[in-house]
Every structure is written in C-alpha cells, then in structure tokens.
Design an enzyme around this catalytic site. Structure first.
Site, PDB file in Angstrom:
ATOM      1  N   SER A 150      49.773 -20.059 -15.884  1.00 52.92           N
ATOM      2  CA  SER A 150      48.975 -20.368 -14.700  1.00 52.92           C
ATOM      3  C   SER A 150      49.354 -19.405 -13.590  1.00 52.92           C
ATOM      4  O   SER A 150      50.469 -18.893 -13.550  1.00 52.92           O
ATOM      5  CB  SER A 150      49.266 -21.806 -14.248  1.00 52.92           C
ATOM      6  OG  SER A 150      48.765 -22.042 -12.947  1.00 52.92           O
ATOM      7  N   TYR A 163      55.511 -28.245 -12.010  1.00 53.34           N
ATOM      8  CA  TYR A 163      54.488 -27.605 -12.852  1.00 53.34           C
ATOM      9  C   TYR A 163      54.597 -26.088 -12.740  1.00 53.34           C
ATOM     10  O   TYR A 163      54.578 -25.372 -13.750  1.00 53.34           O
ATOM     11  CB  TYR A 163      53.103 -28.086 -12.424  1.00 53.34           C
ATOM     12  CG  TYR A 163      51.950 -27.416 -13.132  1.00 53.34           C
ATOM     13  CD1 TYR A 163      51.557 -27.820 -14.405  1.00 53.34           C
ATOM     14  CD2 TYR A 163      51.238 -26.390 -12.516  1.00 53.34           C
ATOM     15  CE1 TYR A 163      50.488 -27.213 -15.057  1.00 53.34           C
ATOM     16  CE2 TYR A 163      50.170 -25.777 -13.147  1.00 53.34           C
ATOM     17  CZ  TYR A 163      49.795 -26.197 -14.419  1.00 53.34           C
ATOM     18  OH  TYR A 163      48.732 -25.580 -15.058  1.00 53.34           O
ATOM     19  N   LYS A 167      55.495 -23.332 -15.730  1.00 58.17           N
ATOM     20  CA  LYS A 167      54.589 -22.235 -16.077  1.00 58.17           C
ATOM     21  C   LYS A 167      55.263 -20.872 -15.927  1.00 58.17           C
ATOM     22  O   LYS A 167      54.931 -19.920 -16.636  1.00 58.17           O
ATOM     23  CB  LYS A 167      53.313 -22.318 -15.229  1.00 58.17           C
ATOM     24  CG  LYS A 167      52.413 -23.494 -15.600  1.00 58.17           C
ATOM     25  CD  LYS A 167      51.964 -23.413 -17.052  1.00 58.17           C
ATOM     26  CE  LYS A 167      50.915 -24.423 -17.408  1.00 58.17           C
ATOM     27  NZ  LYS A 167      50.383 -24.263 -18.776  1.00 58.17           N
TER      28      LYS A 167
END
Length: 259
Positions: A150, A163, A167
């Site tokens: 991401s 998160y 990533k």
C-alpha cells in the site's frame, strides 16, 4: 487472426489470495484474461461462489477455480496449494493480496490482539504462503510472486499506524525473498497502490469531507480503479517484466511515495 496470438500468461497457473472483490478480483480477471489458469479464494464461501460465477461465465469453468481460504490458517493454506496442484498440475504465480485493518487511530493506542491480527494476516501469512509455494514454483523452473502492499507502507497514513507498519514490512519481505529466490528464476515484486475505490477503502473514498481532503494530495485528482492495479500485477507476472525483481511499484496517481 488475433485469436491465434499467444497470451503472455498462457500455460501459467496462478493463486490469488483475497480475490473475490476489489484489487484481488481485478487481478484475477486480468491474469485469466492474459491466459493464466487461476485459483481464487476468500474467507467467505458466498463471496467465492459469486466471484466464480462471474469469472467462469466470461472465461470458462476450466480456467477458473476457487475455494474458501483463511490465509492465517495452516490447514487452509495447505488445502489451497494442494487443490491448485491437483486441478491445474502445478503453480507458477502467487499473488498475495489478503489484508485486514480492524482499527484506526494512533499506533500507540493499538491493542496487542489487534496488532497481532494485522501482522498475522498482512505479513506472516504472506511469508508462510511464500515459503509453502516456493518449492512448487522451483519445480516448474521458475515463476513470479507479487505482494500487494500500500502507499501507506511507503508513506504512512494518519490514523492507519499499525496497518502502515505491516505494509512497510511487505517491502522488506519483497527485497529479501527476491534475493533468496533469484537463483531459482523466481521474481518477487510488490505493488503499493494508492487510494483505490474498493469496499476495503470505502471509509476513505465514500466520506465526502474526508475524500475531498485526500484528493488534494493526489495530483491526478481522483481515486484509483481496481483494474488499474490488476493490470500492473499481471505485468509483474508476465515475461514483459522479466528483468524486474525485488522492486516496489507505486501506483497512486502521483501521491508522495518516498520512504
């Protein structure tokens, strides 16, 4: 005449995780369109059934199969690999797309159980699936692995702390596994999408005031479409990218992307 032109992934077999919706589904559609036989999967049986129906209607029952797989479960991953080999005879491509983000806010407010869940799905399962699939790619003389990271892994996004870190870990996994598998003719790359209009990103794209704010940081002034990521994933699996390994491709409409 055009029907006789060889497709870039003809004869290849691909596993795509979390592939019944969004970016995963777009990747599945592009890979099978480019000639691959594909195994799709998702945690929910209903989602697998619906996606299979759509893909098989367009590309045929023989080219597209699917099953339920929770990537954090050892038995599910084993079954995914064994069924793919049983049906298609081998594996050439792994697209690791499964991810979760059950929290938002400061990373320092992230509970340990939530942290563990994010890393189990987003990082550990990608590593274990790679470890389990690699011998099968080696036995075919090579192949391709693509991790879906991401933009948040390259340039952390506010409120998406844990998160974002998970990533970023995938960027490291890409570099290390690429070095380890290069001698086996297996290329390992990563795609870092920006904000793409999917159910997963709906909290960002469907909140009017938030989406207006986010669009200010996107030079193209729009959110991405799943197929715009699917096409890059297929490219990274194809002979057209045969000299690319260990790389992270950012597809973000121009968002800042320096680590």
């Amino acid at each position: 005449m055009s029907s006789n032109i060889a497709k870039p992934l003809e004869g290849k077999v691909a596993i795509i995780t979390a592939s019944t919706d969004g970016i995963g589904f777009a990747a599945a559609k592009q890979l099978v369109s480019d000639g691959a036989s594909i195994m799709i999967c998702s945690r929910k049986k209903n989602n697998v059934t619906n996606a299979l129906e759509r893909l098989q209607k367009e590309y045929g029952v023989d080219k597209v199969k699917g099953l339920v797989c929770h990537v954090s479960k050892n038995d599910d991953r084993t079954n995914l690999i064994q069924e793919t080999i049983k049906i298609f005879g081998g594996i050439d491509i792994l697209v690791s797309n499964a991810a979760t983000n059950p929290t938002s806010g400061s990373v320092l407010d992230c509970d340990e159980e939530v942290w563990d869940k994010i890393f189990d799905v987003n990082v550990k399962s990608a590593f274990l699936l790679t470890k389990e699939v690699a011998p099968h790619l080696i036995s075919r003389g090579g192949g391709s692995i693509v991790y879906v990271s991401s933009i948040a892994g390259v340039n952390p996004m506010p409120m998406l702390g844990a998160y974002s870190i998970s990533k970023t870990a995938l960027l490291g996994l890409t570099k290390v596994v690429a070095m380890d598998l290069a001698e086996n003719n297996i290329r390992v790359n990563c795609i870092a999408p920006g904000i793409v209009k999917t159910k997963f990103a709906s909290a960002l794209t469907e909140n009017e005031s938030l989406s207006e704010h986010l669009l200010q940081g996107i030079p193209i002034k729009r959110f991405g479409r799943p197929e715009e990521i699917g096409s890059i994933i297929s490219f990274l699996c194809s002979p057209a990218s045969s000299f690319i390994t260990g790389e992270v491709i950012v597809a973000s409409g121009g968002m800042t992307s320096r680590l």
